[in-house]
Design a protein around this motif. Structure first.
Motif, PDB file in Angstrom:
ATOM      1  N   VAL A   3       0.865  -1.182   0.000  1.00 16.30           N
ATOM      2  CA  VAL A   3       0.000   0.000   0.000  1.00 16.30           C
ATOM      3  C   VAL A   3       0.898   1.227   0.000  1.00 16.30           C
ATOM      4  CG1 VAL A   3      -1.773   1.283   1.253  1.00 16.30           C
ATOM      5  CG2 VAL A   3      -1.814  -1.215   1.261  1.00 16.30           C
ATOM      6  N   ASN A   4       0.728   2.084  -0.978  1.00 20.82           N
ATOM      7  CA  ASN A   4       1.547   3.300  -1.120  1.00 20.82           C
ATOM      8  C   ASN A   4       3.040   2.970  -1.140  1.00 20.82           C
ATOM      9  OD1 ASN A   4      -0.852   4.691  -1.052  1.00 20.82           O
ATOM     10  ND2 ASN A   4      -0.608   5.438   1.029  1.00 20.82           N
ATOM     11  N   GLY A   5       3.401   1.847  -1.748  1.00 21.75           N
ATOM     12  CA  GLY A   5       4.798   1.457  -1.845  1.00 21.75           C
ATOM     13  C   GLY A   5       5.380   0.866  -0.580  1.00 21.75           C
ATOM     14  N   ILE A   6       4.535   0.552   0.400  1.00 15.84           N
ATOM     15  CA  ILE A   6       4.983   0.030   1.696  1.00 15.84           C
ATOM     16  C   ILE A   6       4.449  -1.381   1.880  1.00 15.84           C
ATOM     17  CG2 ILE A   6       4.820   0.360   4.197  1.00 15.84           C
ATOM     18  CD1 ILE A   6       4.550   3.389   3.532  1.00 15.84           C
ATOM     19  N   ASN A   7       5.327  -2.296   2.287  1.00 14.99           N
ATOM     20  CA  ASN A   7       4.904  -3.676   2.557  1.00 14.99           C
ATOM     21  C   ASN A   7       4.049  -3.706   3.816  1.00 14.99           C
ATOM     22  OD1 ASN A   7       6.302  -4.828   0.389  1.00 14.99           O
ATOM     23  ND2 ASN A   7       8.195  -4.846   1.572  1.00 14.99           N
ATOM     24  N   VAL A   8       2.833  -4.233   3.673  1.00 16.91           N
ATOM     25  CA  VAL A   8       1.891  -4.291   4.790  1.00 16.91           C
ATOM     26  C   VAL A   8       1.466  -5.735   4.998  1.00 16.91           C
ATOM     27  CG1 VAL A   8      -0.340  -3.513   5.653  1.00 16.91           C
ATOM     28  CG2 VAL A   8       1.058  -1.970   4.275  1.00 16.91           C
ATOM     29  N   THR A   9       1.520  -6.183   6.252  1.00 17.08           N
ATOM     30  CA  THR A   9       1.028  -7.506   6.623  1.00 17.08           C
ATOM     31  C   THR A   9      -0.179  -7.315   7.525  1.00 17.08           C
ATOM     32  OG1 THR A   9       3.278  -8.368   6.563  1.00 17.08           O
ATOM     33  CG2 THR A   9       1.636  -9.698   7.704  1.00 17.08           C
ATOM     34  N   VAL A  10      -1.292  -7.942   7.134  1.00 21.38           N
ATOM     35  CA  VAL A  10      -2.519  -7.847   7.915  1.00 21.38           C
ATOM     36  C   VAL A  10      -2.849  -9.236   8.434  1.00 21.38           C
ATOM     37  CG1 VAL A  10      -4.955  -7.223   7.876  1.00 21.38           C
ATOM     38  CG2 VAL A  10      -3.327  -5.932   6.485  1.00 21.38           C
ATOM     39  N   ASN A  11      -2.919  -9.362   9.764  1.00 19.23           N
ATOM     40  CA  ASN A  11      -3.217 -10.647  10.410  1.00 19.23           C
ATOM     41  C   ASN A  11      -4.537 -10.551  11.158  1.00 19.23           C
ATOM     42  OD1 ASN A  11      -0.705 -11.865   9.689  1.00 19.23           O
ATOM     43  ND2 ASN A  11       0.269 -10.624  11.269  1.00 19.23           N
ATOM     44  N   GLY A  12      -5.527 -11.348  10.746  1.00 20.79           N
ATOM     45  CA  GLY A  12      -6.786 -11.432  11.479  1.00 20.79           C
ATOM     46  C   GLY A  12      -7.695 -10.229  11.345  1.00 20.79           C
ATOM     47  N   LEU A  13      -7.498  -9.400  10.348  1.00 17.77           N
ATOM     48  CA  LEU A  13      -8.362  -8.232  10.122  1.00 17.77           C
ATOM     49  C   LEU A  13      -8.873  -8.279   8.684  1.00 17.77           C
ATOM     50  CD1 LEU A  13      -6.101  -5.510  11.790  1.00 17.77           C
ATOM     51  CD2 LEU A  13      -8.196  -6.474  12.738  1.00 17.77           C
ATOM     52  N   SER A  14      -9.837  -9.146   8.431  1.00 18.05           N
ATOM     53  CA  SER A  14     -10.316  -9.349   7.064  1.00 18.05           C
ATOM     54  C   SER A  14     -11.143  -8.178   6.540  1.00 18.05           C
ATOM     55  CB  SER A  14     -11.148 -10.631   6.996  1.00 18.05           C
ATOM     56  OG  SER A  14     -12.241 -10.544   7.895  1.00 18.05           O
ATOM     57  N   HIS A  15     -11.655  -7.352   7.409  1.00 24.37           N
ATOM     58  CA  HIS A  15     -12.550  -6.267   7.012  1.00 24.37           C
ATOM     59  C   HIS A  15     -11.821  -4.947   6.718  1.00 24.37           C
ATOM     60  CE1 HIS A  15     -11.813  -5.814  11.300  1.00 24.37           C
ATOM     61  NE2 HIS A  15     -12.048  -4.527  11.136  1.00 24.37           N
ATOM     62  N   ILE A  16     -10.519  -4.909   6.838  1.00 25.74           N
ATOM     63  CA  ILE A  16      -9.774  -3.656   6.725  1.00 25.74           C
ATOM     64  C   ILE A  16      -9.579  -3.278   5.245  1.00 25.74           C
ATOM     65  CG2 ILE A  16      -7.466  -4.652   6.748  1.00 25.74           C
ATOM     66  CD1 ILE A  16      -6.726  -2.378   8.740  1.00 25.74           C
ATOM     67  N   SER A  17      -9.755  -1.988   4.939  1.00 25.98           N
ATOM     68  CA  SER A  17      -9.631  -1.510   3.563  1.00 25.98           C
ATOM     69  C   SER A  17      -8.250  -0.900   3.321  1.00 25.98           C
ATOM     70  CB  SER A  17     -10.698  -0.459   3.274  1.00 25.98           C
ATOM     71  OG  SER A  17     -10.443   0.715   4.025  1.00 25.98           O
ATOM     72  N   GLU A  18      -7.891  -0.756   2.046  1.00 22.50           N
ATOM     73  CA  GLU A  18      -6.617  -0.119   1.714  1.00 22.50           C
ATOM     74  C   GLU A  18      -6.597   1.331   2.180  1.00 22.50           C
ATOM     75  OE1 GLU A  18      -4.678  -0.453  -2.035  1.00 22.50           O
ATOM     76  OE2 GLU A  18      -5.397  -2.500  -2.342  1.00 22.50           O
ATOM     77  N   GLN A  19      -7.738   1.995   2.146  1.00 20.70           N
ATOM     78  CA  GLN A  19      -7.826   3.379   2.608  1.00 20.70           C
ATOM     79  C   GLN A  19      -7.534   3.468   4.103  1.00 20.70           C
ATOM     80  OE1 GLN A  19     -11.569   5.249   1.777  1.00 20.70           O
ATOM     81  NE2 GLN A  19     -10.929   7.235   2.570  1.00 20.70           N
ATOM     82  N   GLU A  20      -8.031   2.517   4.876  1.00 22.32           N
ATOM     83  CA  GLU A  20      -7.763   2.503   6.317  1.00 22.32           C
ATOM     84  C   GLU A  20      -6.283   2.211   6.583  1.00 22.32           C
ATOM     85  OE1 GLU A  20      -9.469   0.481  10.444  1.00 22.32           O
ATOM     86  OE2 GLU A  20     -10.330  -0.089   8.509  1.00 22.32           O
ATOM     87  N   ILE A  21      -5.706   1.299   5.813  1.00 24.13           N
ATOM     88  CA  ILE A  21      -4.281   0.993   5.951  1.00 24.13           C
ATOM     89  C   ILE A  21      -3.453   2.228   5.637  1.00 24.13           C
ATOM     90  CG2 ILE A  21      -2.374  -0.362   5.010  1.00 24.13           C
ATOM     91  CD1 ILE A  21      -4.441  -2.633   4.567  1.00 24.13           C
ATOM     92  N   ALA A  22      -3.822   2.955   4.573  1.00 26.62           N
ATOM     93  CA  ALA A  22      -3.114   4.188   4.211  1.00 26.62           C
ATOM     94  C   ALA A  22      -3.217   5.211   5.338  1.00 26.62           C
ATOM     95  CB  ALA A  22      -3.669   4.758   2.912  1.00 26.62           C
ATOM     96  N   SER A  23      -4.356   5.229   6.029  1.00 22.60           N
ATOM     97  CA  SER A  23      -4.522   6.142   7.166  1.00 22.60           C
ATOM     98  C   SER A  23      -3.583   5.773   8.314  1.00 22.60           C
ATOM     99  CB  SER A  23      -5.967   6.116   7.668  1.00 22.60           C
ATOM    100  OG  SER A  23      -6.832   6.631   6.690  1.00 22.60           O
TER     101      SER A  23
END
Length: 94
Positions: A3-23
């Motif tokens: 996301v935005n050129g950054i490696n993101v690992t999401v564990n156990g949060l299936s409902h999270i959006s890319e916009q929320e991750i960017a926030s």
């Protein structure tokens, strides 16, 4: 995921959006005044999100104390001072 050129690992949060991750990325970068290298998100207590992050390494200039001067480089020294620095005994770290 990236996301935005950054490696993101999401564990156990299936409902999270890319916009929320960017926030979350923006929040960390504003808090630290540094760029994020990687981000891990996982569930925490009371419905909150646990954020673990790694910041990009800082660039720094080497500063040495040579013949009484604190210097980053010796390229602006005259020939005599550069020769003096070149002839010094340099001790390694063990």
């Amino acid at each position: 995921m990236v996301v935005n050129g950054i490696n993101v690992t999401v564990n156990g949060l299936s409902h999270i959006s890319e916009q929320e991750i960017a926030s979350y990325i923006d929040c960390v970068e504003q808090k630290t005044n540094e760029r994020v290298s990687s981000l891990d998100l996982s569930p925490a207590e009371n419905g909150k999100v646990a954020i673990e992050y790694v910041l990009q390494p800082q660039k720094f200039e080497r500063i040495r104390r040579i013949t009484g001067y604190l210097v980053g480089t010796v390229d602006r020294w005259n020939d005599a001072k550069q020769a003096e620095e070149h002839e010094r005994v340099k001790h390694g770290l063990h």
